[in-house]
Design an enzyme around this catalytic site. Structure first.
Site, PDB file in Angstrom:
ATOM      1  N   ASP A 110       0.813  -1.222   0.000  1.00 35.00           N
ATOM      2  CA  ASP A 110       0.000   0.000   0.000  1.00 35.00           C
ATOM      3  C   ASP A 110       0.846   1.271   0.000  1.00 35.00           C
ATOM      4  O   ASP A 110       0.796   2.086   0.934  1.00 35.00           O
ATOM      5  CB  ASP A 110      -0.939   0.005   1.211  1.00 35.00           C
ATOM      6  CG  ASP A 110      -1.822  -1.225   1.275  1.00 35.00           C
ATOM      7  OD1 ASP A 110      -2.186  -1.758   0.214  1.00 35.00           O
ATOM      8  OD2 ASP A 110      -2.151  -1.675   2.389  1.00 35.00           O
ATOM      9  N   GLU A 128     -11.416  -0.770  -4.394  1.00 36.57           N
ATOM     10  CA  GLU A 128     -10.765  -0.194  -3.215  1.00 36.57           C
ATOM     11  C   GLU A 128      -9.514   0.567  -3.656  1.00 36.57           C
ATOM     12  O   GLU A 128      -9.237   0.720  -4.837  1.00 36.57           O
ATOM     13  CB  GLU A 128     -10.376  -1.305  -2.235  1.00 36.57           C
ATOM     14  CG  GLU A 128      -9.409  -2.333  -2.817  1.00 36.57           C
ATOM     15  CD  GLU A 128      -9.155  -3.509  -1.897  1.00 36.57           C
ATOM     16  OE1 GLU A 128      -9.776  -3.583  -0.823  1.00 36.57           O
ATOM     17  OE2 GLU A 128      -8.319  -4.370  -2.258  1.00 36.57           O
TER      18      GLU A 128
END
Length: 323
Positions: free
Chosen positions: A35, A211
């Site tokens: 991430d 997402e």
């Protein structure tokens, strides 16, 4: 002939060793990271990442904390260590999911997604908090003593993990926006203090959205990049708009499935005249969907502002030049 064959063999080996020594991706190799959230500040790139600690036998995420790295040239990365964990938030009780840090008025605000403890204010589920520091490498502390976004605030999705993956953006007029979500993309304006909402939460109509949103402006265009394609393994898709609140026009896929990971996650910056695309995959030895690693490659735009397909490489990016 034997001499020629030996020469060719040696040349091949030298090339292979040279290529291996030049390979940058993944850019962090001593721990598993995920991430990516890059931030450009004072002629330097700071990279905020999640930390995968699952074993090769685990079948779910184990992400205890967030780490910070920095670079002046995009190829040499300084490790600043663990700078934040869910333990810094008295209300939190979960893993360290995707997060992003942004600078404003002398402070660094780090928006994180993690679990919320069940108590009289919350039934649990995922939530978004914000930590603050005077330095891009910490120390960070909880900015408000409670979650900025809780599962009770968003009701369009019934699952408890829809409030994850925050991305934050400050427009040219000074207005800040927070975007996030799993299953649907949500957004809200932030007050100038960066720790309070300024208005109602909006649910955006974004094609194929799953997402991992990343929002930014480049020239006259606004970009919303996200993990999509409707099914896993994920791909990276994007929309464009002429304003931060849309309408968002779907533009397509810019990155396909990544090696050995059913998720991917975008982070985009312009730095010293070049554009960069950060993502994660599972390409390190013993890596996988729960043991991911961050990579970076060059990013290119067409004349109309649309994004060219990302070319994933093992060699990564060349050192950036300029002061």
């Amino acid at each position: 002939m034997k001499f020629k064959a030996l020469f060719l063999l040696l040349s091949t080996l030298v090339f292979a060793v040279h290529f291996k020594s030049q390979a940058q991706n993944p850019i962090i190799k001593h721990i598993f990271t995920a991430d990516p959230a890059p931030l450009v500040y004072k002629n330097k790139v700071y990279l905020y990442v999640g930390h995968d600690t699952a074993t090769v036998k685990d079948t779910n995420y184990k992400m205890p904390d967030w780490h910070v790295f920095s670079s002046k040239n995009m190829v040499e990365w300084e490790d600043h260590g663990m700078q934040l964990s869910p333990k810094a938030f008295s209300w939190a009780g979960g893993d360290a999911y995707a997060a992003q840090c942004i600078y404003r008025d002398g402070k660094f605000y780090w928006y994180v997604s993690t679990g919320h403890q069940k108590n009289k204010e919350s039934k649990g589920g995922m939530a978004i908090g914000v930590a603050v520091s005077d330095s891009p490498v910490g120390p960070f502390k909880d900015a408000i003593g409670k979650a900025l976004v809780t599962n009770e605030m968003t009701t369009d999705k019934k699952h408890g993990w829809d409030d994850i993956d925050p991305t934050v953006f400050i427009d040219d007029d000074g207005q800040a926006y927070l975007f996030w979500g799993n299953g649907s993309c949500k957004s809200v304006k932030l007050k100038k203090n960066m720790i309070e909402m300024d208005g109602e939460i909006q649910v955006l109509d974004i094609k194929n959205y799953i997402e991992g949103p990343w929002v930014y402006k480049r020239k006259d265009n606004y970009y919303l990049i996200y993990a999509g394609a409707g099914t896993k393994p994920e791909m990276i898709e994007y929309c464009m708009a002429k304003g931060p609140q849309g309408p968002w026009v779907y533009k397509g896929i810019i990155q396909g499935n990544v090696p050995n990971s059913f998720t991917t996650h975008p982070g985009v910056i312009d730095f010293k005249g070049r554009s960069y695309f950060f993502y994660h995959n599972g390409s390190l030895p013993t890596g996988g969907s729960y043991r991911r690693s961050i990579c970076v490659d060059d990013m290119h735009y067409n004349e109309d502002g649309t994004i060219q397909k990302i070319v994933e490489t093992a060699i990564g990016v060349s050192p950036v030049k300029g002061k």
